[in-house]
Design an enzyme around this catalytic site. Structure first.
Site, PDB file in Angstrom:
ATOM      1  N   SER A  60       0.714  -1.054   0.044  1.00 49.96           N
ATOM      2  CA  SER A  60       0.177  -0.065  -0.123  1.00 49.96           C
ATOM      3  C   SER A  60       0.740   1.159   0.010  1.00 49.96           C
ATOM      4  O   SER A  60       2.212   1.226   0.405  1.00 49.96           O
ATOM      5  CB  SER A  60      -0.867   0.186   1.474  1.00 49.96           C
ATOM      6  OG  SER A  60      -1.519   1.398   1.539  1.00 49.96           O
ATOM      7  N   SER A  61       0.417   2.359  -0.383  1.00 53.41           N
ATOM      8  CA  SER A  61       1.171   3.415  -0.669  1.00 53.41           C
ATOM      9  C   SER A  61       1.382   4.067   0.707  1.00 53.41           C
ATOM     10  O   SER A  61       2.275   4.965   1.067  1.00 53.41           O
ATOM     11  CB  SER A  61       0.263   4.639  -1.389  1.00 53.41           C
ATOM     12  OG  SER A  61      -0.985   4.982  -0.576  1.00 53.41           O
ATOM     13  N   TYR A  81      -0.190  -0.902  10.183  1.00 54.91           N
ATOM     14  CA  TYR A  81      -0.655  -1.434   8.806  1.00 54.91           C
ATOM     15  C   TYR A  81       0.536  -1.379   7.978  1.00 54.91           C
ATOM     16  O   TYR A  81       0.787  -2.196   7.153  1.00 54.91           O
ATOM     17  CB  TYR A  81      -2.068  -0.910   8.435  1.00 54.91           C
ATOM     18  CG  TYR A  81      -2.381  -1.059   6.962  1.00 54.91           C
ATOM     19  CD1 TYR A  81      -2.131  -0.169   5.825  1.00 54.91           C
ATOM     20  CD2 TYR A  81      -2.948  -2.210   6.733  1.00 54.91           C
ATOM     21  CE1 TYR A  81      -2.714  -0.510   4.581  1.00 54.91           C
ATOM     22  CE2 TYR A  81      -3.511  -2.669   5.271  1.00 54.91           C
ATOM     23  CZ  TYR A  81      -3.103  -1.550   4.387  1.00 54.91           C
ATOM     24  OH  TYR A  81      -3.741  -1.896   3.015  1.00 54.91           O
ATOM     25  N   LYS A 137       2.872  -4.272   6.119  1.00 50.45           N
ATOM     26  CA  LYS A 137       3.106  -4.237   4.694  1.00 50.45           C
ATOM     27  C   LYS A 137       4.757  -4.004   4.243  1.00 50.45           C
ATOM     28  O   LYS A 137       5.190  -4.821   3.522  1.00 50.45           O
ATOM     29  CB  LYS A 137       2.251  -3.192   4.123  1.00 50.45           C
ATOM     30  CG  LYS A 137       0.886  -3.121   4.035  1.00 50.45           C
ATOM     31  CD  LYS A 137       0.342  -4.171   3.211  1.00 50.45           C
ATOM     32  CE  LYS A 137      -1.123  -4.429   3.194  1.00 50.45           C
ATOM     33  NZ  LYS A 137      -1.286  -5.746   2.334  1.00 50.45           N
ATOM     34  N   HIS A 189     -12.958   3.450   3.638  1.00 52.08           N
ATOM     35  CA  HIS A 189     -12.135   4.476   3.100  1.00 52.08           C
ATOM     36  C   HIS A 189     -13.057   5.705   2.723  1.00 52.08           C
ATOM     37  O   HIS A 189     -14.066   5.516   2.614  1.00 52.08           O
ATOM     38  CB  HIS A 189     -11.526   4.043   1.968  1.00 52.08           C
ATOM     39  CG  HIS A 189     -10.047   3.218   2.287  1.00 52.08           C
ATOM     40  ND1 HIS A 189     -10.211   1.853   2.228  1.00 52.08           N
ATOM     41  CD2 HIS A 189      -8.927   3.429   2.960  1.00 52.08           C
ATOM     42  CE1 HIS A 189      -9.260   1.032   2.753  1.00 52.08           C
ATOM     43  NE2 HIS A 189      -8.411   2.247   3.004  1.00 52.08           N
TER      44      HIS A 189
HETATM   45  N1  LIG Z   1      -8.880  -0.519  -0.604  1.00 47.25           N
HETATM   46  C1  LIG Z   1      -7.661   0.183  -0.478  1.00 47.25           C
HETATM   47  O1  LIG Z   1      -7.806   1.180  -0.750  1.00 47.25           O
HETATM   48  C2  LIG Z   1      -6.285  -0.414  -0.720  1.00 47.25           C
HETATM   49  C3  LIG Z   1      -6.090  -1.872  -0.607  1.00 47.25           C
HETATM   50  N2  LIG Z   1      -4.635  -2.105  -0.622  1.00 47.25           N
HETATM   51  C4  LIG Z   1      -4.574  -3.461  -0.436  1.00 47.25           C
HETATM   52  O2  LIG Z   1      -5.183  -4.291  -1.450  1.00 47.25           O
HETATM   53  C5  LIG Z   1      -5.429  -6.067  -0.924  1.00 47.25           C
HETATM   54  C6  LIG Z   1      -6.849  -5.954  -1.043  1.00 47.25           C
HETATM   55  O3  LIG Z   1      -7.634  -4.943  -0.180  1.00 47.25           O
HETATM   56  P1  LIG Z   1      -9.102  -4.977  -0.445  1.00 47.25           P
HETATM   57  O4  LIG Z   1      -9.748  -5.646  -1.637  1.00 47.25           O
HETATM   58  O5  LIG Z   1      -9.550  -3.436  -0.520  1.00 47.25           O
HETATM   59  O6  LIG Z   1      -9.838  -5.433   1.006  1.00 47.25           O
HETATM   60  P2  LIG Z   1     -11.026  -6.118   1.281  1.00 47.25           P
HETATM   61  O7  LIG Z   1     -11.197  -5.813   2.770  1.00 47.25           O
HETATM   62  O8  LIG Z   1     -12.206  -5.835   0.268  1.00 47.25           O
HETATM   63  O9  LIG Z   1     -10.770  -7.797   1.029  1.00 47.25           O
HETATM   64  C7  LIG Z   1     -10.094  -8.357   2.001  1.00 47.25           C
HETATM   65  C8  LIG Z   1      -9.823  -9.911   1.684  1.00 47.25           C
HETATM   66  O10 LIG Z   1      -9.279 -10.541   2.636  1.00 47.25           O
HETATM   67  C9  LIG Z   1      -9.923 -11.831   3.109  1.00 47.25           C
HETATM   68  N3  LIG Z   1      -9.187 -11.703   4.394  1.00 47.25           N
HETATM   69  C10 LIG Z   1      -9.051 -10.867   5.410  1.00 47.25           C
HETATM   70  N4  LIG Z   1      -8.631 -11.589   6.563  1.00 47.25           N
HETATM   71  C11 LIG Z   1      -8.505 -13.038   6.337  1.00 47.25           C
HETATM   72  C12 LIG Z   1      -8.231 -14.080   7.011  1.00 47.25           C
HETATM   73  N5  LIG Z   1      -7.879 -14.077   8.100  1.00 47.25           N
HETATM   74  N6  LIG Z   1      -8.250 -15.336   6.318  1.00 47.25           N
HETATM   75  C13 LIG Z   1      -8.691 -15.328   5.120  1.00 47.25           C
HETATM   76  N7  LIG Z   1      -9.011 -14.390   4.383  1.00 47.25           N
HETATM   77  C14 LIG Z   1      -8.866 -13.064   5.013  1.00 47.25           C
HETATM   78  C15 LIG Z   1     -11.376 -11.488   3.044  1.00 47.25           C
HETATM   79  O11 LIG Z   1     -11.855 -12.640   2.895  1.00 47.25           O
HETATM   80  P3  LIG Z   1     -13.436 -12.850   3.118  1.00 47.25           P
HETATM   81  O12 LIG Z   1     -14.231 -12.187   2.331  1.00 47.25           O
HETATM   82  O13 LIG Z   1     -13.564 -14.320   2.708  1.00 47.25           O
HETATM   83  O14 LIG Z   1     -13.680 -12.573   4.678  1.00 47.25           O
HETATM   84  C16 LIG Z   1     -11.476 -10.263   2.046  1.00 47.25           C
HETATM   85  O15 LIG Z   1     -11.958 -10.890   0.862  1.00 47.25           O
HETATM   86  C17 LIG Z   1      -5.059  -5.746   0.551  1.00 47.25           C
HETATM   87  O16 LIG Z   1      -3.566  -6.278   0.424  1.00 47.25           O
HETATM   88  C18 LIG Z   1      -4.937  -4.267   0.643  1.00 47.25           C
HETATM   89  O17 LIG Z   1      -3.839  -3.902   1.900  1.00 47.25           O
HETATM   90  C19 LIG Z   1      -3.681  -1.309  -1.024  1.00 47.25           C
HETATM   91  C20 LIG Z   1      -3.957  -0.138  -1.100  1.00 47.25           C
HETATM   92  C21 LIG Z   1      -5.040   0.574  -0.965  1.00 47.25           C
HETATM   93  C1  LIG Z   2      -5.260   3.010   1.317  1.00 46.11           C
HETATM   94  C2  LIG Z   2      -4.925   3.802   2.558  1.00 46.11           C
HETATM   95  O1  LIG Z   2      -6.121   4.165   3.248  1.00 46.11           O
HETATM   96  C3  LIG Z   2      -5.761   4.789   4.727  1.00 46.11           C
HETATM   97  O2  LIG Z   2      -5.054   5.888   4.681  1.00 46.11           O
HETATM   98  P1  LIG Z   2      -6.032   7.153   4.325  1.00 46.11           P
HETATM   99  O3  LIG Z   2      -6.003   7.429   2.783  1.00 46.11           O
HETATM  100  O4  LIG Z   2      -5.760   8.339   5.278  1.00 46.11           O
HETATM  101  O5  LIG Z   2      -7.519   6.550   4.522  1.00 46.11           O
HETATM  102  P2  LIG Z   2      -8.842   7.268   4.349  1.00 46.11           P
HETATM  103  O6  LIG Z   2      -9.528   6.968   2.914  1.00 46.11           O
HETATM  104  O7  LIG Z   2      -9.756   6.577   5.420  1.00 46.11           O
HETATM  105  O8  LIG Z   2      -8.883   8.793   4.585  1.00 46.11           O
HETATM  106  C4  LIG Z   2      -8.358   9.757   3.706  1.00 46.11           C
HETATM  107  C5  LIG Z   2      -8.776  11.110   4.081  1.00 46.11           C
HETATM  108  O9  LIG Z   2     -10.170  11.109   3.983  1.00 46.11           O
HETATM  109  C6  LIG Z   2     -10.613  12.082   5.003  1.00 46.11           C
HETATM  110  N1  LIG Z   2     -12.174  11.668   5.394  1.00 46.11           N
HETATM  111  C7  LIG Z   2     -12.919  12.699   5.169  1.00 46.11           C
HETATM  112  N2  LIG Z   2     -14.472  12.088   5.393  1.00 46.11           N
HETATM  113  C8  LIG Z   2     -14.170  10.758   5.554  1.00 46.11           C
HETATM  114  C9  LIG Z   2     -15.010   9.736   6.083  1.00 46.11           C
HETATM  115  O10 LIG Z   2     -16.204   9.833   5.928  1.00 46.11           O
HETATM  116  N3  LIG Z   2     -14.382   8.305   5.979  1.00 46.11           N
HETATM  117  C10 LIG Z   2     -13.037   8.114   5.738  1.00 46.11           C
HETATM  118  N4  LIG Z   2     -12.593   7.000   6.083  1.00 46.11           N
HETATM  119  N5  LIG Z   2     -12.036   9.269   5.628  1.00 46.11           N
HETATM  120  C11 LIG Z   2     -12.549  10.486   5.393  1.00 46.11           C
HETATM  121  C12 LIG Z   2      -9.733  11.398   6.248  1.00 46.11           C
HETATM  122  O11 LIG Z   2      -9.925  12.329   7.362  1.00 46.11           O
HETATM  123  C13 LIG Z   2      -8.265  11.472   5.549  1.00 46.11           C
HETATM  124  O12 LIG Z   2      -8.020  12.853   5.540  1.00 46.11           O
HETATM  125  C14 LIG Z   2      -4.631   3.988   5.358  1.00 46.11           C
HETATM  126  O13 LIG Z   2      -5.290   3.685   6.934  1.00 46.11           O
HETATM  127  C15 LIG Z   2      -4.404   2.566   4.602  1.00 46.11           C
HETATM  128  O14 LIG Z   2      -5.422   1.709   4.876  1.00 46.11           O
HETATM  129  C16 LIG Z   2      -4.071   2.733   3.540  1.00 46.11           C
HETATM  130  O15 LIG Z   2      -3.099   2.139   2.816  1.00 46.11           O
END
Ligand SMILES: NC(=O)C1=CN([C@@H]2O[C@H](COP(=O)(O)OP(=O)(O)OC[C@H]3O[C@@H](n4cnc5c(N)ncnc54)[C@H](OP(=O)(O)O)[C@@H]3O)[C@@H](O)[C@H]2O)C=CC1
Ligand SMILES: C[C@H]1O[C@H](OP(=O)(O)OP(=O)(O)OC[C@H]2O[C@@H](n3cnc4c(=O)[nH]c(N)nc43)[C@H](O)[C@@H]2O)[C@@H](O)[C@@H](O)C1=O
Length: 311
Positions: free
Chosen positions: A108-109, A137, A141, A180
């Site tokens: 992740s970034s 986190y 990573k 997010h």
């Molecule tokens: N979302 C974002 O903004 C970002 C995400 N990433 C990375 O991308 C990847 C996917 O993220 P995203 O798709 O958003 O996450 P989600 O939360 O949508 O999906 C996470 C998945 O991980 C599985 N999982 C979690 N814990 C367990 C466990 N203990 N055993 C088995 N499976 C598990 C879940 O399975 P199940 O559904 O079966 O419970 C789920 O399908 C991650 O590595 C995340 O760090 C990186 C940057 C940004």
């Molecule tokens: C992908 C990245 O995502 C996470 O980092 P982040 O980008 O800071 O996460 P965020 O999307 O939750 O927030 C982005 C910004 O947005 C603002 N903000 C406004 N209003 C809402 C609101 O309603 N919800 C949330 N969540 N944020 C809000 C919030 O206050 C912040 O300034 C890491 O934990 C980690 O998981 C990671 O790698």
């Protein structure tokens, strides 16, 4: 990857994992294995090793993790560190033991230092202190990245690491506490319009900047890099453009057609001021994203309505 290669997607039900599944199926892959977390808890080393010994996948997309927004990361600090360390260590070690041809780890970034120069280059890793709200986190990573590098160094494993920017898209998490920002604002602004509420609360000052990549673009990049990149170094995956949280909120407000006002709750944390990634390496490898932010928001909003809004 051959069309008949055995491919394991860890986290296939998640936003990223399900996008990678769609991409692989669209490309004609027919030998994809998956397990839900209730079928296989990836924190359980013995169960993971047994799974790999039995299934012997050729390729692994490690998209399973404990994932959440700024509030979730700052609240469940132990879970974000422990779960993600266990998941990645178990899968990477089992992949080594079972002779996986190639594994892709998703970081992740947020691994980059809080105040690193922008845009963030891959070599900025470990050059300064991290953002406190998601440090557990981020540490997990970074450990995943180092596991892949170390297994490559010691055993010659072809394990690569990619660093996605903030993601959004189909099957996103819309829980208002743990999601997010982009999905949270889609839901809050939709509900405010639906209920005729005069204002919508945005966390923080609105001044932090974020880069947003549609998850299907990420999935296309992951499949492309699995076929075209075998390097030891990280690869950032993003759009190369960012917007302020206020600009994002105004864009979502416009797409949804909400006439009310935004108010900013500065009791909530801003987190990292900016984390725009340098994507020149990704572009030099031959990949560029397709879906721009406004179009992506409209697609995500349609998915939200289809899944969460009763007619
Ligand atoms: N979302 C974002 O903004 C970002 C995400 N990433 C990375 O991308 C990847 C996917 O993220 P995203 O798709 O958003 O996450 P989600 O939360 O949508 O999906 C996470 C998945 O991980 C599985 N999982 C979690 N814990 C367990 C466990 N203990 N055993 C088995 N499976 C598990 C879940 O399975 P199940 O559904 O079966 O419970 C789920 O399908 C991650 O590595 C995340 O760090 C990186 C940057 C940004
Ligand atoms: C992908 C990245 O995502 C996470 O980092 P982040 O980008 O800071 O996460 P965020 O999307 O939750 O927030 C982005 C910004 O947005 C603002 N903000 C406004 N209003 C809402 C609101 O309603 N919800 C949330 N969540 N944020 C809000 C919030 O206050 C912040 O300034 C890491 O934990 C980690 O998981 C990671 O790698």
């Amino acid at each position: 990857m051959e069309k008949t290669s055995k491919i394991y997607i860890a986290g296939h039900r998640g936003m990223v994992g399900s996008a990678i599944l769609r991409q692989l199926e669209a490309n004609g892959h027919t030998n994809i294995i998956t397990r839900t977390s209730s079928e296989l808890d990836l924190r359980n080393q013995e169960a993971v090793q047994e799974f790999f010994e039995t299934e012997k996948p050729d390729y692994v997309f490690l998209a399973a993790a404990k994932v959440g927004g700024i509030h979730a990361n700052n609240t469940f600090r132990a879970e974000f560190l422990y779960d993600n360390l266990m998941i990645e260590a178990n899968i990477i070690h089992a992949a080594h033991l079972s002779g996986v041809k190639k594994l892709m780890f998703l970081g992740s970034s947020c691994i980059y230092p809080k105040m690193a120069p922008q845009p963030l280059k891959e070599e900025y890793l470990l050059t300064g202190p991290l953002e406190p709200t998601n440090e557990p986190y981020a540490i997990a990573k970074i450990a995943g990245i180092k596991l892949c590098e170390s297994y490559r160094d010691q055993y010659g494993s072809n394990f690569i690491s990619v660093m996605p920017t903030n993601l959004y898209g189909y099957n996103d998490n819309y829980d208002l506490q743990n999601s997010h920002v982009l999905p949270a604002l889609i839901r809050k602004i939709h509900e405010a319009k639906d209920n005729g509420a005069p204002t919508v609360t945005v966390w923080g000052t609105g001044s932090p900047k974020r880069e947003f990549l549609f998850a299907d673009d990420l999935a296309a990049a992951c499949v492309y890099l699995m076929d075209n990149y075998d390097g030891r170094e990280l690869v950032n995956i993003g759009t190369g453009e960012d917007v302020s949280i206020k600009e994002l909120a105004l864009l979502i407000k416009d797409v949804i057609g909400y006439e009310g006002e935004l108010e900013f709750d500065t009791s909530k944390p801003d987190g990292t001021p900016r984390k725009l990634m340098d994507v020149s390496k990704l572009h030099s490898l031959g990949f560029k994203h397709k879906i721009e932010l406004r179009e992506g928001i409209a697609l995500a909003y349609a998915d939200f309505k289809e899944k969460y809004v009763t007619a």
